[in-house]
Design an enzyme around this catalytic site. Structure first.
Site, short mmCIF file in Angstrom:
data_model
loop_
_atom_site.label_atom_id
_atom_site.label_comp_id
_atom_site.label_asym_id
_atom_site.label_seq_id
_atom_site.Cartn_x
_atom_site.Cartn_y
_atom_site.Cartn_z
N HIS A 1 -0.13 5.07 11.77
CA HIS A 1 0.72 6.22 12.05
C HIS A 1 0.26 6.95 13.31
O HIS A 1 -0.84 6.69 13.82
CB HIS A 1 0.73 7.21 10.88
N GLY B 1 1.45 8.52 2.34
CA GLY B 1 2.14 8.51 1.05
C GLY B 1 2.89 7.21 0.83
O GLY B 1 2.97 6.70 -0.30
N LYS C 1 -0.52 12.75 12.13
CA LYS C 1 -0.40 12.64 10.67
C LYS C 1 -1.70 13.11 10.01
O LYS C 1 -2.78 12.60 10.33
CB LYS C 1 -0.07 11.22 10.24
N GLY D 1 9.82 15.59 1.44
CA GLY D 1 9.17 14.42 2.01
C GLY D 1 7.76 14.71 2.46
O GLY D 1 7.13 13.88 3.12
#
Length: 234
Positions: free
Chosen positions: A131, A141, A135, A71
């Site tokens: 976010h 993504g 991050k 991920g």
């Protein structure tokens, strides 16, 4: 099931908690500076590391016949290399920009809406993602996956840009705000109205749960898969 966690930040720790609750064993935790570790102790590996080490983590798993769920975002310039290695080694690999079950439903909803809006040229599309400040990559993504879904289904757009508008362009605005797990919004705006779809993550639990479910699903399989395969959607 014995799980290796490649990346032991906040997401790794959340995955650990959920995996243990679901009856699994965490046999290995690997941080970004760890070099020598025995990945073969694991039945499956879950990679939520950083872009600089993600490809090496994935390659190590595939070379040692350990299925791997990744991920990590920001490393996709080497994605095709990982796919080719997986095919050569007859391995098992899933990459997803977001493992949340709700987000993967949102991805399909986004494609359906894009196809419907393709015939309505009066609407311009914009995207926003928000976010937490930790991050590292922008846009996320998940935002890139959403933009690619629109491009696939809507013939009015062929690329996206960060904070930049233009012909046939999907502009993406990225914001970083403390303690925001992730919010993604897609807007179709005309002179007379706006149509919006949005996914708001309340915490990291959804991302972690989806990753563990994907890890459970991939054990015993070979090939390159997506979350659509795991959830049997799309």
């Amino acid at each position: 099931m014995n799980i290796a966690l490649l990346g032991y930040g906040r997401m790794g720790k959340t995955i650990e908690q959920i995996a243990i609750k679901r009856g699994h064993n965490i046999v290995l935790t690997v941080d970004k500076d760890d070099k020598d570790y025995d990945i073969t102790k694991a039945d499956v590996a879950i990679d939520f590391s950083i872009p600089d080490v993600a490809f090496n983590n994935i390659s190590n798993c595939i070379n040692n016949n350990v299925p791997v769920i990744s991920g990590t975002t920001g490393w996709l310039n080497k994605y095709n290399d990982a796919v080719n290695l997986c095919k050569e080694r007859d391995g098992a690999f899933i990459y997803a920009s977001n493992y949340s079950l709700g987000v993967n439903i949102f991805f399909e909803l986004n494609k359906t809406l894009a196809k419907m809006m393709s015939v309505l040229k009066q609407y311009n599309v914009t995207m926003e993602e928000i976010h937490h400040t930790q991050k590292l990559d922008a846009p996320s993504g998940t935002a890139i996956t959403l933009a690619e879904g629109i491009i696939e289904k809507h013939d009015g757009f062929d690329h996206w840009k960060l904070d930049e508008d233009g012909e046939n362009t999907i502009p993406i605005t990225a914001k970083r705000i403390e303690n925001v797990p992730g919010t993604h919004t897609v807007n179709y705006e005309s002179e007379v109205d706006t149509i919006s779809i949005e996914h708001v993550a309340h915490n990291r639990q959804g991302f972690a749960l989806g990753a563990v479910i994907a890890a459970e699903w991939i054990v015993g399989k070979t090939g390159i898969f997506t979350m659509n395969d795991v959830l049997n959607i799309g």
